[in-house]
Write a protein that holds these residues in place. Structure first.
Motif, PDB file in Angstrom:
ATOM      1  N   PRO A  63      -7.637  -7.477  -5.592  1.00 32.95           N
ATOM      2  CA  PRO A  63      -8.597  -8.577  -5.417  1.00 32.95           C
ATOM      3  C   PRO A  63      -9.368  -8.532  -4.095  1.00 32.95           C
ATOM      4  CG  PRO A  63      -6.520  -9.389  -6.306  1.00 32.95           C
ATOM      5  CD  PRO A  63      -6.288  -7.953  -5.927  1.00 32.95           C
ATOM      6  N   ASP A  64      -8.783  -7.937  -3.058  1.00 32.97           N
ATOM      7  CA  ASP A  64      -9.423  -7.838  -1.748  1.00 32.97           C
ATOM      8  C   ASP A  64     -10.335  -6.610  -1.722  1.00 32.97           C
ATOM      9  OD1 ASP A  64      -9.707  -6.747   1.027  1.00 32.97           O
ATOM     10  OD2 ASP A  64      -8.593  -8.562   1.539  1.00 32.97           O
ATOM     11  N   PRO A  65     -11.638  -6.775  -1.444  1.00 35.23           N
ATOM     12  CA  PRO A  65     -12.549  -5.629  -1.529  1.00 35.23           C
ATOM     13  C   PRO A  65     -12.246  -4.524  -0.528  1.00 35.23           C
ATOM     14  CG  PRO A  65     -13.675  -7.546  -0.614  1.00 35.23           C
ATOM     15  CD  PRO A  65     -12.357  -8.021  -1.128  1.00 35.23           C
ATOM     16  N   LEU A  66     -11.820  -4.861   0.681  1.00 36.00           N
ATOM     17  CA  LEU A  66     -11.539  -3.825   1.675  1.00 36.00           C
ATOM     18  C   LEU A  66     -10.305  -3.020   1.294  1.00 36.00           C
ATOM     19  CD1 LEU A  66     -12.358  -5.672   5.022  1.00 36.00           C
ATOM     20  CD2 LEU A  66     -13.800  -4.134   3.669  1.00 36.00           C
ATOM     21  N   ILE A  67      -9.273  -3.710   0.824  1.00 34.08           N
ATOM     22  CA  ILE A  67      -8.084  -2.993   0.364  1.00 34.08           C
ATOM     23  C   ILE A  67      -8.444  -2.103  -0.820  1.00 34.08           C
ATOM     24  CG2 ILE A  67      -5.788  -3.251  -0.649  1.00 34.08           C
ATOM     25  CD1 ILE A  67      -5.457  -5.812   0.958  1.00 34.08           C
ATOM     26  N   GLU A 120       0.821  -1.206   0.000  1.00 34.85           N
ATOM     27  CA  GLU A 120       0.000   0.000   0.000  1.00 34.85           C
ATOM     28  C   GLU A 120       0.861   1.264   0.000  1.00 34.85           C
ATOM     29  OE1 GLU A 120      -3.507  -0.357  -0.512  1.00 34.85           O
ATOM     30  OE2 GLU A 120      -2.323  -2.125  -1.024  1.00 34.85           O
ATOM     31  N   GLU A 121       2.007   1.207   0.620  1.00 34.89           N
ATOM     32  CA  GLU A 121       2.922   2.355   0.576  1.00 34.89           C
ATOM     33  C   GLU A 121       3.387   2.598  -0.856  1.00 34.89           C
ATOM     34  OE1 GLU A 121       7.206   3.837   2.486  1.00 34.89           O
ATOM     35  OE2 GLU A 121       6.414   1.836   2.936  1.00 34.89           O
ATOM     36  N   GLU A 122       3.703   1.532  -1.582  1.00 35.28           N
ATOM     37  CA  GLU A 122       4.112   1.680  -2.977  1.00 35.28           C
ATOM     38  C   GLU A 122       2.969   2.209  -3.830  1.00 35.28           C
ATOM     39  OE1 GLU A 122       7.480  -1.877  -3.263  1.00 35.28           O
ATOM     40  OE2 GLU A 122       5.352  -2.333  -3.538  1.00 35.28           O
ATOM     41  N   PHE A 123       1.773   1.684  -3.593  1.00 35.46           N
ATOM     42  CA  PHE A 123       0.601   2.180  -4.313  1.00 35.46           C
ATOM     43  C   PHE A 123       0.486   3.693  -4.164  1.00 35.46           C
ATOM     44  CE2 PHE A 123      -3.787   3.643  -4.176  1.00 35.46           C
ATOM     45  CZ  PHE A 123      -4.280   3.198  -5.386  1.00 35.46           C
ATOM     46  N   ASP A 124       0.566   4.179  -2.931  1.00 38.60           N
ATOM     47  CA  ASP A 124       0.410   5.613  -2.693  1.00 38.60           C
ATOM     48  C   ASP A 124       1.514   6.414  -3.372  1.00 38.60           C
ATOM     49  OD1 ASP A 124      -1.851   5.171  -1.174  1.00 38.60           O
ATOM     50  OD2 ASP A 124      -0.796   5.241   0.746  1.00 38.60           O
ATOM     51  N   ARG A 134      -8.041   1.905  -1.280  1.00 37.02           N
ATOM     52  CA  ARG A 134      -7.306   2.499  -2.399  1.00 37.02           C
ATOM     53  C   ARG A 134      -8.173   3.531  -3.121  1.00 37.02           C
ATOM     54  NH1 ARG A 134      -3.534  -2.037  -5.549  1.00 37.02           N
ATOM     55  NH2 ARG A 134      -2.118  -2.426  -3.791  1.00 37.02           N
ATOM     56  N   ILE A 135      -9.451   3.224  -3.303  1.00 39.51           N
ATOM     57  CA  ILE A 135     -10.357   4.166  -3.967  1.00 39.51           C
ATOM     58  C   ILE A 135     -10.406   5.478  -3.186  1.00 39.51           C
ATOM     59  CG2 ILE A 135     -12.765   4.617  -4.584  1.00 39.51           C
ATOM     60  CD1 ILE A 135     -13.022   1.548  -5.047  1.00 39.51           C
ATOM     61  N   SER A 136     -10.542   5.377  -1.870  1.00 42.63           N
ATOM     62  CA  SER A 136     -10.612   6.574  -1.039  1.00 42.63           C
ATOM     63  C   SER A 136      -9.362   7.427  -1.181  1.00 42.63           C
ATOM     64  CB  SER A 136     -10.820   6.162   0.417  1.00 42.63           C
ATOM     65  OG  SER A 136     -10.823   7.290   1.264  1.00 42.63           O
TER      66      SER A 136
END
Length: 311
Positions: free
Chosen positions: A89-93, A61-65, A97-99
């Motif tokens: 693939p994980d809905p909560l993750i 998630e750090e890389e995503f950001d 990410r959308i937020s």
């Protein structure tokens, strides 16, 4: 027939942001910034992050950001439209990410349907409604590729998107004449993003608005010129499409069908053949990469068979 609320259409030639991966599996962010600058300079219609070829499934998630922040900063500075892929693939993750993506104010946010266990129609609608709430007014693009757990028909996609009006576009595979007829019937008013090497056909059929393009992986400038040519020189564009498909079928698709490489590996191979930026062919472990020597071998063939793409 599905009629959407007005949003700016997502159309034209969109280039995929590919991750330069070092030998130790780290993302080479200096090269990523250089790649973004090259795509902006190429004048593509937009840049999108975190599609399959962007290895969204293999990031922290750090890389995503960090990836999205770099893309947003550079695109905003140059007025380049951008779409953030919040797929996971994980809905909560994915909702998280959308937020975070929404805060960067992209043109749209691309999502998939959660992918470990296929969703029912009702579950899929519920998820997209929740995604729209989290996106806070940023429109959504649904990514429904051939390797999704559920590949939806145009009719099913139309019903799903009607239940979730925040979805303004779909990235999907096209099909034969009957598929296009169904798309015209059920997906009117949506931005439809077909495979890059089928874009001229999609335009001819009156269905496609553009592509998140594998042809742009091969040559961002060439794909842009080809896309522009479809407005006034569609017959010539269709001829080039036939030659692109012949090249893909003969030289690219066998890496998947005969040797089992992933679609991301194929897109990175195309980028290395085009030799326009610092991406390379390496994928992150455990996915296997196509040797750079294959790109060098195919480069001359591409230049010979598709000179139009390399102005």
């Amino acid at each position: 027939m599905n009629v959407k609320t007005p949003h700016p259409a997502i159309g034209g030639n969109w280039a995929s942001l590919l991750l330069p991966i070092a030998a130790d599996d780290s993302i080479e962010f200096d090269k990523l910034g250089e790649e973004i600058d090259i795509l902006i300079d190429a004048g593509v219609d937009g840049i999108y992050s975190n599609g399959t070829a962007g290895e969204f499934h293999n990031q922290t998630e750090e890389e995503f950001d960090r990836i999205q922040a770099m893309l947003a900063e550079r695109c905003k500075a140059s007025s380049m439209p951008f779409v953030i892929g919040a797929c996971q693939p994980d809905p909560l993750i994915m909702l998280n990410r959308i937020s975070r993506a929404a805060a960067l104010n992209p043109r749209a946010i691309q999502v998939i349907l959660p992918d470990w266990w296929p969703l029912s129609d009702a579950e899929a609608a519920d998820f997209l409604k929740r995604a729209a709430d989290v996106a806070c007014g940023i429109p959504l693009i649904l990514y429904n590729p051939p390797h999704a757990k559920r590949v939806l028909s145009p009719k099913a996609l139309g019903m799903l998107c009607a239940a979730a009006p925040a979805v303004i576009g779909i990235k999907l595979a096209d099909g034969d004449a009957s598929w296009y007829a169904e798309a015209r019937r059920h997906l009117s008013g949506l931005s439809l993003l077909v495979p890059g090497h089928h874009l001229a056909t999609g335009i001819k059929e009156g269905v496609a608005t553009g592509s998140f393009s594998n042809v742009a992986c091969l040559s961002p400038r060439g794909a842009q010129a080809w896309t522009v040519s479809m407005r006034d020189e569609l017959d010539a564009a269709l001829d080039l499409e036939r030659r692109i498909c012949t090249f893909m079928d003969a030289h690219i698709v066998p890496f998947r069908q005969e040797f089992g490489y992933s679609n991301a590996a194929l897109d990175k191979l195309l980028s290395a053949i085009g030799n326009w930026g610092p991406v390379g062919t390496r994928l992150r472990f455990p996915y296997r990469s196509i040797d750079m020597a294959e790109a060098v071998r195919l480069r001359g063939i591409a230049l010979s068979e598709l000179p139009d793409l390399f102005p």
